[in-house]
Design an enzyme around this catalytic site. Structure first.
Site, PDB file in Angstrom:
ATOM      1  N   ASP A 142     -21.276 -41.036   9.597  1.00 26.33           N
ATOM      2  CA  ASP A 142     -21.575 -40.801  11.309  1.00 26.33           C
ATOM      3  C   ASP A 142     -20.252 -40.737  11.913  1.00 26.33           C
ATOM      4  O   ASP A 142     -20.244 -40.168  12.944  1.00 26.33           O
ATOM      5  CB  ASP A 142     -22.208 -42.312  11.405  1.00 26.33           C
ATOM      6  CG  ASP A 142     -23.639 -42.101  11.215  1.00 26.33           C
ATOM      7  OD1 ASP A 142     -24.455 -41.181  11.526  1.00 26.33           O
ATOM      8  OD2 ASP A 142     -24.311 -43.192  10.443  1.00 26.33           O
ATOM      9  N   HIS A 193     -31.898 -45.810   6.158  1.00 26.82           N
ATOM     10  CA  HIS A 193     -32.234 -44.572   5.876  1.00 26.82           C
ATOM     11  C   HIS A 193     -33.033 -44.490   4.805  1.00 26.82           C
ATOM     12  O   HIS A 193     -33.525 -43.004   4.263  1.00 26.82           O
ATOM     13  CB  HIS A 193     -30.884 -43.940   5.518  1.00 26.82           C
ATOM     14  CG  HIS A 193     -29.994 -43.569   6.622  1.00 26.82           C
ATOM     15  ND1 HIS A 193     -30.067 -43.236   8.038  1.00 26.82           N
ATOM     16  CD2 HIS A 193     -28.668 -44.096   6.826  1.00 26.82           C
ATOM     17  CE1 HIS A 193     -29.245 -43.226   8.748  1.00 26.82           C
ATOM     18  NE2 HIS A 193     -28.161 -43.797   8.155  1.00 26.82           N
TER      19      HIS A 193
END
Ligand code: 3PY
Ligand code: MG
Length: 265
Positions: free
Chosen positions: A176, A46
């Site tokens: 997540d 990320h």
């Protein structure tokens, strides 16, 4: 050849604590490698970290007595090869949701007879302070392979995923995982589905002899998770730790309004 002390600790059933490196900066990596964490995971999923920057970070982390790990952008053979061949001592693989995905990860990360990792490169051996021939001989005993469990699908398939030979640990991505449950992404939740999933995963880890890991927000949460039996704990990230300390100072002095710049990890 140096020994991967994180892998040894996890195999002995001991906890091992690290953090994430999200800044594309080997100098930050060098300083963080001297703080006493067992391992540092260079974030390529990320964050704007390139393979060149990650390679420099692996070198200074290993050179300062800490274990360099990498989270590749995705769980593919190409990504795994690039970070291992350039000096990571292990991979933390995002979104491993099925047994087939776990098998593919091990296949890419381990040399024959445990997998089909391609032979080549220089910096993998340099990172372990050895020569390539010794590295090829011993890498399967030192490289840490960690599957992230961070989706409800992975929780459903966890028994099959964690039974894959060659997997050392699983690592829960709570953000997540909660998002995949249809909720806000968070590190901690009292929600029964989340709490139940964590307990289920820890039990399966024990069953298959695979160490349990999880990402947490701070040291107090790390202590709680260790007491529950989690072994591989990441506390926030270097950017998160830096911002938390800066915001604490700003608040204590009653300085101006902070912009919404909170790093999660
Ligand atoms: C998550 O919480 O989703 C993560 O990936 C943490 O590493
Ligand atoms: Mg995640």
């Amino acid at each position: 050849m140096k020994t991967n002390l994180v892998r040894s600790k996890l195999k002995r059933g001991e906890p091992s604590v690290g953090t994430w490196l999200t800044l594309p900066d080997p100098i930050a990596a060098r300083l963080m490698a001297r703080t006493g964490f067992d391992w540092l995971t260079v974030e390529l999923e990320h964050a704007p970290v390139t393979i060149e920057t990650a390679t420099q970070s692996f070198a200074v982390i290993a050179g300062n007595g800490t274990v360099p790990l990498a989270r590749p952008p995705w769980n593919t053979a190409e990504n795994i090869k690039r970070v291992l061949d350039n000096g990571a001592w292990g991979v933390v693989l995002p979104m491993v949701n099925s047994r087939a995905e776990a098998e593919a990860a091990v296949d890419a990360a381990r040399y024959k007879p445990l997998g089909n990792r391609s032979v080549g490169g220089q910096l993998h051996a340099a990172s372990f302070d050895t020569d390539p021939a010794t590295y090829y001989e011993r890498a399967n005993d030192e490289i840490l392979v960690v599957a992230m469990i961070e989706h409800v699908q992975a929780v459903e398939n966890a028994d099959a995923i964690l039974s894959v030979p060659g997997l050392d640990a699983f690592f829960i991505g709570p953000n997540d995982l909660t998002k995949s449950m249809g909720r806000k992404p968070v590190f901690e939740s009292d929600d029964a589905e989340f709490v139940g999933a964590l307990e289920h995963l820890r039990q399966l880890g024990k069953k298959h002899g695979v160490a349990s890991g999880i990402h947490v927000a701070d040291a107090a949460a790390a202590q709680r998770r260790i007491a529950e039996g989690f072994q591989m704990i990441a506390i926030a990230s270097e950017a998160g730790l830096m911002l938390a300390k800066a915001q604490e100072a700003v608040r204590a002095l009653g300085l101006g309004t902070a912009r919404p710049a909170v790093a999660k990890y």
